[in-house]
Write a protein that holds these residues in place. Structure first.
Motif, mmCIF file in Angstrom:
data_model
loop_
_atom_site.group_PDB
_atom_site.id
_atom_site.type_symbol
_atom_site.label_atom_id
_atom_site.label_comp_id
_atom_site.label_asym_id
_atom_site.label_seq_id
_atom_site.Cartn_x
_atom_site.Cartn_y
_atom_site.Cartn_z
ATOM 1 N N ILE A 1 0.845 -1.198 0.000
ATOM 2 C CA ILE A 1 0.000 0.000 0.000
ATOM 3 C C ILE A 1 0.881 1.248 0.000
ATOM 4 C CG2 ILE A 1 -1.667 1.338 1.343
ATOM 5 C CD1 ILE A 1 -2.872 -1.357 2.244
ATOM 6 N N ILE A 2 1.908 1.264 0.830
ATOM 7 C CA ILE A 2 2.841 2.389 0.859
ATOM 8 C C ILE A 2 3.552 2.523 -0.483
ATOM 9 C CG2 ILE A 2 4.992 3.226 1.902
ATOM 10 C CD1 ILE A 2 3.970 1.954 4.551
ATOM 11 N N PHE A 3 3.973 1.400 -1.048
ATOM 12 C CA PHE A 3 4.639 1.399 -2.349
ATOM 13 C C PHE A 3 3.720 1.982 -3.425
ATOM 14 C CE2 PHE A 3 6.086 -0.923 -6.227
ATOM 15 C CZ PHE A 3 7.338 -0.333 -6.328
ATOM 16 N N SER A 4 2.437 1.638 -3.364
ATOM 17 C CA SER A 4 1.467 2.171 -4.328
ATOM 18 C C SER A 4 1.347 3.682 -4.201
ATOM 19 C CB SER A 4 0.095 1.533 -4.124
ATOM 20 O OG SER A 4 0.157 0.155 -4.332
ATOM 21 N N PHE A 5 1.304 4.184 -2.964
ATOM 22 C CA PHE A 5 1.229 5.626 -2.756
ATOM 23 C C PHE A 5 2.497 6.326 -3.237
ATOM 24 C CE2 PHE A 5 -2.322 4.699 0.122
ATOM 25 C CZ PHE A 5 -3.201 5.720 -0.228
ATOM 26 N N VAL A 6 3.648 5.705 -3.016
ATOM 27 C CA VAL A 6 4.909 6.283 -3.480
ATOM 28 C C VAL A 6 4.914 6.354 -5.011
ATOM 29 C CG1 VAL A 6 7.407 5.876 -3.657
ATOM 30 C CG2 VAL A 6 6.260 5.663 -1.455
ATOM 31 N N LEU A 7 4.499 5.280 -5.666
ATOM 32 C CA LEU A 7 4.454 5.290 -7.130
ATOM 33 C C LEU A 7 3.477 6.338 -7.654
ATOM 34 C CD1 LEU A 7 4.666 1.527 -8.166
ATOM 35 C CD2 LEU A 7 6.417 3.298 -8.330
ATOM 36 N N MET A 8 2.345 6.498 -6.990
ATOM 37 C CA MET A 8 1.386 7.517 -7.400
ATOM 38 C C MET A 8 1.996 8.906 -7.224
ATOM 39 S SD MET A 8 -1.444 7.056 -8.749
ATOM 40 C CE MET A 8 -2.083 8.438 -9.638
ATOM 41 N N GLY A 9 2.737 9.111 -6.146
ATOM 42 C CA GLY A 9 3.425 10.384 -5.942
ATOM 43 C C GLY A 9 4.448 10.656 -7.030
ATOM 44 N N VAL A 10 5.200 9.630 -7.401
ATOM 45 C CA VAL A 10 6.178 9.773 -8.485
ATOM 46 C C VAL A 10 5.470 10.135 -9.790
ATOM 47 C CG1 VAL A 10 7.848 8.510 -9.910
ATOM 48 C CG2 VAL A 10 7.913 8.289 -7.428
ATOM 49 N N TYR A 11 4.321 9.504 -10.043
ATOM 50 C CA TYR A 11 3.544 9.830 -11.237
ATOM 51 C C TYR A 11 3.150 11.310 -11.234
ATOM 52 C CZ TYR A 11 -0.498 10.437 -14.223
ATOM 53 O OH TYR A 11 -1.373 10.931 -15.146
ATOM 54 N N PHE A 12 2.638 11.807 -10.109
ATOM 55 C CA PHE A 12 2.240 13.209 -10.026
ATOM 56 C C PHE A 12 3.436 14.133 -10.226
ATOM 57 C CE2 PHE A 12 -1.455 11.825 -7.199
ATOM 58 C CZ PHE A 12 -2.353 11.855 -8.247
ATOM 59 N N LEU A 13 4.575 13.790 -9.627
ATOM 60 C CA LEU A 13 5.776 14.615 -9.779
ATOM 61 C C LEU A 13 6.241 14.668 -11.231
ATOM 62 C CD1 LEU A 13 7.767 13.514 -6.600
ATOM 63 C CD2 LEU A 13 6.624 15.710 -6.987
#
Length: 160
Positions: free
Chosen positions: A47-59
């Motif tokens: 779940i944390i990894f998914s949020f990190v990847l989503m953050g990278v996508y937004f960045l």
């Protein structure tokens, strides 16, 4: 910031959270229990990894819009590109058929000092970059995992 501005931000955040909760409820009302059960049994690491990847996508999406926006307005900054990127994602998420994101982004670009014609050009360039990356990733996967794909999609890879 004064109290009026703080109240405005608080009300906007409350509105977004309320609308988000309503949308989640309406889209998942029949499978809500199963979805919550799956979420509760999921590994917290993933779940944390998914949020990190989503953050990278937004960045990266913000960087993409910043790069193209900077071509049309020299003082366009990354914060403006990032704001536009997450706003576009939000409006794609809340409108039927994901049709509102680009219109919202053109409006936001206009508010940021970039004309609608140039905004449409920026969004088209961002779309071309997105599609190019998808094609590149697919090509790399197909090259390095050819055996798997040729077995699963044998008709597609049949050479004559």
């Amino acid at each position: 910031m004064d109290k009026k501005a703080n109240k405005k931000y608080f009300l906007n955040i409350l509105l977004v959270l309320t609308l988000g909760a309503i949308v989640i409820y309406l889209t998942m009302k029949d499978e809500l229990q199963a979805s919550l059960k799956a979420l509760m049994s999921a590994s917290p690491i993933w779940i944390i990894f998914s949020f990190v990847l989503m953050g990278v996508y937004f960045l990266l999406d913000g960087m993409n819009l910043y790069t193209f926006g900077h071509l049309y307005k020299k003082d366009y900054n990354y914060k403006q590109g990032f704001t536009n990127a997450i706003s576009g994602t939000f409006f794609n998420g809340i409108t039927p058929f994901s049709s509102g994101g680009q219109f919202a982004q053109v409006y936001i670009f206009n508010r940021q000092g970039i004309t609608p014609a140039n905004s449409a050009s920026i969004l088209l360039m961002a779309f071309i970059v997105y599609q190019s990356v998808l094609v590149l990733f697919t090509a790399v996967i197909m090259i390095f995992r050819y055996q798997v794909y040729s077995a699963v999609y044998s008709g597609f890879f049949h050479w004559q």
